[in-house]
Design an enzyme around this catalytic site. Structure first.
Site, short mmCIF file in Angstrom:
data_model
loop_
_atom_site.label_atom_id
_atom_site.label_comp_id
_atom_site.label_asym_id
_atom_site.label_seq_id
_atom_site.Cartn_x
_atom_site.Cartn_y
_atom_site.Cartn_z
N ASP A 32 -6.35 -6.85 4.48
CA ASP A 32 -7.48 -6.20 3.81
C ASP A 32 -8.42 -7.26 3.24
O ASP A 32 -9.63 -7.22 3.45
CB ASP A 32 -6.94 -5.29 2.69
CG ASP A 32 -8.07 -4.66 1.89
OD1 ASP A 32 -9.01 -4.13 2.52
OD2 ASP A 32 -8.03 -4.70 0.65
N LYS B 22 2.99 -15.45 2.77
CA LYS B 22 3.15 -16.19 1.52
C LYS B 22 4.64 -16.47 1.36
O LYS B 22 5.29 -16.04 0.40
CB LYS B 22 2.59 -15.32 0.36
CG LYS B 22 2.51 -16.01 -0.98
CD LYS B 22 1.41 -17.05 -1.09
CE LYS B 22 1.51 -17.78 -2.41
NZ LYS B 22 0.67 -19.00 -2.47
N TYR C 134 0.83 -1.21 0.00
CA TYR C 134 0.00 0.00 0.00
C TYR C 134 0.87 1.27 0.00
O TYR C 134 0.45 2.30 -0.48
CB TYR C 134 -0.88 0.05 1.26
CG TYR C 134 -2.20 -0.67 1.15
CD1 TYR C 134 -2.26 -2.02 0.85
CD2 TYR C 134 -3.40 0.01 1.38
CE1 TYR C 134 -3.47 -2.68 0.77
CE2 TYR C 134 -4.62 -0.64 1.31
CZ TYR C 134 -4.65 -1.99 1.01
OH TYR C 134 -5.85 -2.63 0.94
N ASP D 175 -12.33 -8.86 4.86
CA ASP D 175 -13.63 -8.83 4.17
C ASP D 175 -14.25 -10.23 4.19
O ASP D 175 -15.44 -10.40 4.43
CB ASP D 175 -13.48 -8.38 2.70
CG ASP D 175 -13.66 -6.87 2.54
OD1 ASP D 175 -13.32 -6.14 3.49
OD2 ASP D 175 -14.12 -6.44 1.47
N ASP E 266 -3.17 -18.22 1.02
CA ASP E 266 -4.20 -18.88 0.20
C ASP E 266 -4.90 -19.97 1.02
O ASP E 266 -6.13 -20.12 0.98
CB ASP E 266 -3.61 -19.43 -1.11
CG ASP E 266 -2.29 -20.16 -0.93
OD1 ASP E 266 -1.73 -20.16 0.18
OD2 ASP E 266 -1.81 -20.75 -1.92
C1 IPM Z 1 -10.33 -1.08 4.19
C2 IPM Z 1 -10.56 -0.50 2.82
C3 IPM Z 1 -9.39 0.39 2.47
C4 IPM Z 1 -8.14 -0.47 2.47
C5 IPM Z 1 -9.54 1.16 1.14
C6 IPM Z 1 -10.78 2.00 1.12
C7 IPM Z 1 -8.33 1.97 0.82
O1 IPM Z 1 -10.77 -1.51 1.90
O2 IPM Z 1 -10.22 -0.31 5.16
O3 IPM Z 1 -10.26 -2.31 4.29
O4 IPM Z 1 -7.85 -1.14 1.46
O5 IPM Z 1 -7.44 -0.47 3.47
MG MG Z 2 -10.89 -3.46 2.73
#
Ligand code: IPM
Ligand code: MG
Length: 364
Positions: free
Chosen positions: A247, A191, A142, A251, A223
């Site tokens: 990240d 990884k 990032y 999710d 993975d």
């Molecule tokens: C998160 C989001 C952010 C990230 C984006 C919006 C830059 O997806 O906080 O997980 O990738 O960190």
């Molecule tokens: Mg995210």
């Protein structure tokens, strides 16, 4: 106590969910005799529109000078066309880096009332889902150099990923400390079969492990981890991982608990000033419709009270209120049972959900 909170509503559903959380915070302040002063900060697409910059320096300064920051969400299609360094998300990355909040804590816990909302089979859910992802937040790919050049008549894009030992060590320690306070199990995700960054990561984690004999450290390739999270999430207690893996996995982890709309997060560095935000995005498609789930933001505010302000009772009070409202069957549309008509749950909007939580707090 007197606290100054920087408030970033941001874009899309950001303003709705943040207003909901502010209502809850003010109720808690009244109930427990605190004063919270709110300082509005522009960040994201709205800041690009207003100031031509997703995070003007004065805005970052306000955040750094606050006792903590509450954030809704940033981004939206409207700003997809602006160059990478000017995107709304860049404001968020600059905020995280500027505040030095290297440790992002994302809980994945199933609320018993929402077990049916999980896409996993009930025999998997019934084994329990209660783990935390500790994500490194201000390093890795990032924050490496991003560039697009022309090579042999075609475009070539490059994103650099790097980690120093000290960057790995400081997040590793948070992983071990977190595991020590919970079930004593830490899973380091990388990884290392491909990446040098991951090989260094693994080496540092094992070096640290000697200082934490009470914590059991395991390694897992990312993975495989993505697979294990849906196969048997009950095996996890604390996961520690680098920025991009965190990240993606967070999710996935949120989804198995029913809805990404329920998950809060805290980001901390060395001090107590933290950044608190739900892990979901700005959902521009439902912005302004009063149907967003404000609970992820409300629980983020609750984490702020606990981790930055040392207000454990106040934080517990918010969590109990959310529990009670869910127990009474109130649901925003994202957590409403599929078969709405035959369900005994009642669908409510964003504002109403906040009001219900506020009423519970007042009644406690
Ligand atoms: C998160 C989001 C952010 C990230 C984006 C919006 C830059 O997806 O906080 O997980 O990738 O960190
Ligand atoms: Mg995210």
């Amino acid at each position: 106590m007197n606290k100054k909170i920087a408030v970033i509503r941001g874009d899309g559903i950001g303003p709705e969910i943040v207003n909901a959380a502010l209502g809850v915070l003010s109720t808690v302040a009244d109930k427990f005799g605190h004063t919270f002063n709110y300082d509005d900060v522009d960040m994201g697409g709205c800041a690009i529109d207003k100031w031509g910059d997703p995070l003007p320096v004065e805005m970052l300064k306000k955040c750094i000078e606050s006792d903590s920051v509450l954030l809704g969400a940033v981004g939206g299609k409207k700003w997809d066309v602006v160059p990478g360094h000017m995107r709304p998300e860049k404001g968020l990355l600059r905020l995280r880096a500027g505040m030095g909040v290297y440790s992002n804590n994302r809980p994945a816990k199933i609320w018993p009332q929402l077990a049916d909302a999980s896409p996993l089979k009930s025999e998997i859910v019934d084994k329990g889902i209660d783990f935390i992802i500790v994500r490194e937040l201000i390093g890795g790919i990032y924050f490496g150099e991003h560039k697009t050049t022309e090579v042999n008549g075609e475009n070539k894009a490059t994103d650099d990923m790097s980690y120093t030992e000290s960057e790995i060590e400081r997040i590793g320690r948070i992983g071990f400390e977190t595991a020590r306070k919970r079930g004593g199990k830490l899973c380091s995700v990388e990884k290392s079969n491909v990446l040098d960054c991951s090989r260094l990561w693994k080496k540092v984690m094992h070096r640290l492990a000697k200082e934490y004999p009470d914590v059991t450290l395991t390694d897992m390739l990312v993975d495989n981890c993505a697979m294990q999270i849906v196969k048997d999430p009950s095996q996890f207690d604390v996961i520690v991982t680098e920025n991009m893996f965190g990240d993606i996995l967070s999710d996935e982890a949120s989804m198995i608990t029913g809805s990404i709309g329920m998950i809060p997060s805290s980001s901390l560095g060395n001090g107590t000033c933290g950044l608190y935000e739900p892990i979901h995005g700005s959902a521009p498609d439902i912005a302004g419709m009063d149907i967003a789930n404000p609970i992820g933001t409300i629980l983020s505010a609750s984490m702020m009270l606990k981790y930055s302000f040392d207000m454990e009772n106040e934080s517990d009070c918010i969590e109990k209120a959310v529990y009670n409202v869910l127990e009474k069957g109130y649901r925003t549309s994202d957590i409403m049972p599929q078969d709405e008509l035959s369900s005994s749950c009642e669908k409510v909007g964003c504002r109403k959900m906040a009001e219900l939580i506020i009423d519970e707090i007042k009644a406690m």
